[in-house]
Write an enzyme that holds these catalytic residues in place. Sequence first.
Site, short mmCIF file in Angstrom:
data_model
loop_
_atom_site.label_atom_id
_atom_site.label_comp_id
_atom_site.label_asym_id
_atom_site.label_seq_id
_atom_site.Cartn_x
_atom_site.Cartn_y
_atom_site.Cartn_z
CE LYS A 54 -3.89 -2.29 2.05
NZ LYS A 54 -4.64 -3.03 3.41
CD GLN A 98 -3.79 -4.60 6.64
OE1 GLN A 98 -3.51 -3.45 5.69
NE2 GLN A 98 -4.47 -5.62 5.97
CG ASP A 121 -10.61 -0.78 4.59
OD1 ASP A 121 -10.20 -0.92 3.37
OD2 ASP A 121 -10.05 -0.82 5.47
#
Length: 291
Positions: A54, A98, A121
């Site tokens: 990422k 995460q 997200d």
Amino acid sequence: MTATIIDGKSIAEIVRADVAKRTAALKVKTGVTPGLAVVLVGADPASQVYVRNKHKQTLEVGMASFEHKLPDTTPEADLLALVAMLNARADVHGILVQLPLPKHIDSEKVLRAINPDKDVDGFHPVNVGRLSIGEPCLTPCTPSGCIILAKSAQPDLKGLDAVVIGRSTIVGKPVAQLLLREDCTVTIAHSRTRDLPSVVRRADLVIAAVGRPEMVKGDWLKPGAIVIDVGINRVPTADGKTKLVGDVAFQECLSVAGAITPVPGGVGPMTIACLLKNTLEATERSLGLTT
Ligand code: NDP
């Protein structure tokens, strides 16, 4: 018939190139650099790889990347304080925590603490709600990637019978909502579905998000169906090593489907590309450039 193989790697590259172009234009127009903050708690090896990728891809598209790596003993309160600080920072437009988080931390509580406008997200209940009532919102990355891949095979999905196998909040349910937005007729199947093969056989478009190696067989498919395989399963090979396979028996489906994604190289690469797209869109929205 041999299906077209949908190349997720090159489609993800196209998405990232578009994001890079729009990011450069945004910087010229507004002087603002989109910023993505990624928070990793602990040392889960898979998570470390994801976070590294990422970071690299965020910089490649010209965005700012802020990495926060915390020890796995981090108290929940400290993580919530970090999220509050990132919520308040003007140079951070997207926040990703995460998963999975260590067991002593309530993941739901942390995800809900993220400002929904920075929730790249798309897991915050506000974004889940906005998606379900059809308002503009940040949509979950893997499901968004599935739609882009399906549309690469058939640009207009309107009226298609779509079957989603799996009803998780991360993949199955949001991908079903996105298919509804595309005017598909959507069926969501799960572990209690009766006669799954015959349900799948009705589908013009199948999205498998189950986590069971090669569960969907060739004779479950309607000839010509588009098949998007989200599954990532590591299985042993004859030589004592392991390999990745999807939820779809790729080789036997290849001769029945119209188009199919491979594993690896299908849905997987789309997730970060869609994360970067979300970060750009969150930035544009924060500047009042889009609704
Ligand atoms: P979950 O385990 O959260 O959900 C699995 C779903 O599959 C559940 O809804 C379950 O039904 C259903 N299911 C399980 N067994 C069967 C069965 N025999 N028949 C029909 N349905 C069944 O998984 P996720 O949604 O998180 O992930 C699914 C797969 O996608 C995994 O392989 C994961 O690794 C992969 N994945 C890939 C990503 C990527 O490419 N970037 C991102 C996220 C996930 P029920 O609800 O009834 O239990």
